[in-house]
Design an enzyme around this catalytic site. Sequence first.
Site, short mmCIF file in Angstrom:
data_model
loop_
_atom_site.label_atom_id
_atom_site.label_comp_id
_atom_site.label_asym_id
_atom_site.label_seq_id
_atom_site.Cartn_x
_atom_site.Cartn_y
_atom_site.Cartn_z
N TYR A 87 0.83 -1.21 0.00
CA TYR A 87 0.00 0.00 0.00
C TYR A 87 0.86 1.26 0.00
CZ TYR A 87 -3.82 3.14 1.09
OH TYR A 87 -4.75 4.16 1.03
N TYR A 108 -5.79 5.37 -7.59
CA TYR A 108 -5.97 5.28 -6.15
C TYR A 108 -7.37 4.80 -5.85
CZ TYR A 108 -5.92 6.30 -1.20
OH TYR A 108 -5.98 6.18 0.17
#
Length: 386
Positions: A291, A341
């Site tokens: 991440y 995103y």
Amino acid sequence: MSGSAAFKDKTAIAGIGQTAFAKGLPETELQLACMAIRAALDDAGVDASEVDALGCFTQETTPEFEIARNLGFGELHYFSQVAHGGGAICGAIGQVAMAVALGIANVGVVWRSRKRGDPSKRQWAGVQPRIDDHWKWSRPHGLSRPVDEVAMMMQRYMHDHGATREDLAAVALAQRAYANNNPDALMREKPMDMAAYLDARMIADPLCLFDNCLESDGAIAIVVTRADHARDLCERPVLIHAFSQGMTREHQLMTDYHGADPFRSSSGATADNLWRQSDIGPSDIGVAQIYDAFSPLVLFSLENYGLCGRGEAAAFVAGGGMGPDGPLPVNTSGGSLSEVYLHGANLVTEGVRQLRGSAINQVEGVETCLVSTCDSTPNGALVLRR
């Protein structure tokens, strides 16, 4: 039978789907979610009527009954939501996988749909007139955005380990290079070099524009089934080998400043429990999807998951360690910095493509993948294998 044996390799990701990625898509979040889920079901070769489990984020704006009704699902036997934004996708998948492994449900769908390109959807843009919740420990000191909190951690990391902005740049540059070869990536036509990185405007020192994730629209969905069922479906199944969530004792939503060791974040708690269950260790991981809402999170996660020693991650990435010719390719689609995103959902789909052998930036002979979620929040992780 132990708990880990009851779960290990019993479920698989059988289908993945996504919409287009852009900064302003015309569809609603519900429409995008339905498009991605339909694509994932088609990818798996599963009829919508077979779906009886759903997993999503607490931040998802589209409720389960809207998804089920619009797509023609049958009766549901399991549905759950996971909090903490960027820390949630592996938890949502893992919880659905547990329900399937235990026989509570047969076919699960997990999705994330966002229109982040719409300024009204940016939750950090608002300002509270009075702070009386957990934010009172950070926002009065000027840490008003997640980027400010991560920047503080990076300043400490640089002080402790002698890392530089040039070292940090290696994360963004490696992921941009992957994205330049990815036709789905928002940054596919925007190459970047060190000079451009260093010349970018500062957002929260030492983090510049290119250390921050994209603002983008789109949706992604994942289909989870029993492993034996997945073998009869359209695509090569990707086994869910191990799963954990984690939260340290002193953690708040976006900070772990109050613990004895701020760098042993919730990722450390997740990692310990993940590797305890797994026959695959950190040294066995062939590709990692980590991440990356902010580039320092990649460094912190590499160390918390035992993929690098303490204080070694900056030198590892600066030496090309996460690039295509490095010992551990990382975020091979471009990640949140350069592909899209969607709170890390794209990291899962890229991990699946790598293990299927169908990725654009395919790692030769890869058989194992770690997918991790946000280092700075309570989080989760998955070990996937062929």
